[in-house]
Design an enzyme around this catalytic site. Sequence first.
Site, PDB file in Angstrom:
ATOM      1  N   LYS A  72     -82.301  47.439 -38.679  1.00 22.71           N
ATOM      2  CA  LYS A  72     -83.312  46.521 -38.137  1.00 22.71           C
ATOM      3  C   LYS A  72     -83.998  47.209 -36.960  1.00 22.71           C
ATOM      4  O   LYS A  72     -83.413  48.048 -36.257  1.00 22.71           O
ATOM      5  CB  LYS A  72     -82.685  45.187 -37.710  1.00 22.71           C
ATOM      6  CG  LYS A  72     -81.733  45.241 -36.518  1.00 22.71           C
ATOM      7  CD  LYS A  72     -82.437  45.047 -35.184  1.00 22.71           C
ATOM      8  CE  LYS A  72     -81.467  45.244 -34.017  1.00 22.71           C
ATOM      9  NZ  LYS A  72     -82.155  45.346 -32.714  1.00 22.71           N
ATOM     10  N   ASP A  91     -76.352  40.019 -32.992  1.00 21.30           N
ATOM     11  CA  ASP A  91     -77.385  40.452 -33.941  1.00 21.30           C
ATOM     12  C   ASP A  91     -77.008  40.217 -35.402  1.00 21.30           C
ATOM     13  O   ASP A  91     -77.856  40.363 -36.282  1.00 21.30           O
ATOM     14  CB  ASP A  91     -77.679  41.946 -33.765  1.00 21.30           C
ATOM     15  CG  ASP A  91     -78.655  42.221 -32.625  1.00 21.30           C
ATOM     16  OD1 ASP A  91     -79.209  41.232 -32.076  1.00 21.30           O
ATOM     17  OD2 ASP A  91     -78.858  43.386 -32.283  1.00 21.30           O
TER      18      ASP A  91
END
Length: 283
Positions: A15, A140
Site C-alpha cells: 500500500k 494498517d
Amino acid sequence: MLKRTKFTRIKSFAKVNLSLNVIGRLKNNYHQIESLVTFVNLHDEILVRYSNRMRHTITFGGKFSKGIKKNNNTVKNLLELLDSKNYLNNKKLEIKLIKNIPHSAGLGGGSMNAASLMKFLLKKKLKNNFNNIANKIGSDVRLGGQRKNLILLKNAKVLKTNKKILLYVVICKPNFGCSTNFIYSRLKKFTKSEYNLGKQNYFNLRKLVNYKNDLEIIAFKYYPKLRKLKTFFDSLPDLEFSRMTGSGSAIVGYFKSHKDAKKANKLIKKRYKSYWSVISKTI
C-alpha cells in the site's frame, strides 16, 4: 481450497499513502489521521498449506526477509489471535513468506501480509468483524481488506472507491528505515481535515498533485538524506508528483507512462547506487 500436500499461493500487495494528514492527538495518545491510500502491484508472496505438526510454522525468504522478528510479527500474531477464538478449528498451518516489499518503508508489508492471509483463511466468516480482529494486529491491517482506493477518514472509518488513478510509480527506499513512533512523537503541529463523505473524486490527478504527507516535515528534519532523495525525485523529467508514503522511508514518484518511470528509475539507480528502487503500477 487449502490442502495438506500442496501450497496455495497468495499475493500480498504493497500500500502507498497518496496523502496523509495528521488532524490531532487522541486521549489515548494515538494520533488522529486521514489519508488517501492506493495499492501497487509490488507484492509479497504467501505460501500456505495445512500441516500435520502440533504448531504453526512460519518461515521467511526473499530479498527483504532479513531482520524480521520470528517471534513477533503480524502473521504470527494473527495466527495466535485466530487460535484463541478457534477460527481455524484447531488446524495448524505451514506458511512461507517471500518478502519482496522492504520493511520500515511505509509500504505496509507486514500489515498487508496479515490482512491477505486473514481474508484467504476466513472469507465470509469474518465479514462482520474483519476490522475488529485487524485492529488487534496493527493499525494498517484493516486497510488490506480490499485492494481498492481507500479514503481513511478522521473518524477512523474507511471508504472504498472504484476510482482509479492508473499511474506508474517508482518506489525508492534508502539504506535506512524511519522510526514511526519517533516521527509521530516529534509532531507538534496539526492540519485541518480535507476529506468528508461528499462525492468528490479525491483521486483526480490534478488534486493529488496538491496533497501532502504531514510526516515529511519531521522525517526530513531528522533524516536529511531523505530530504535530498525527495528533492532529487522532484527534479526527475516527466514526474507528476512525488511523496513519502506513511512515515517513510520510501519515496514514491508517480508517472503517466512506463517509459517515463523507466527513465526515472535509471537516473535514481545511477545517483543512489546503495538504495533500492523498483518500477510498479497502481492497481
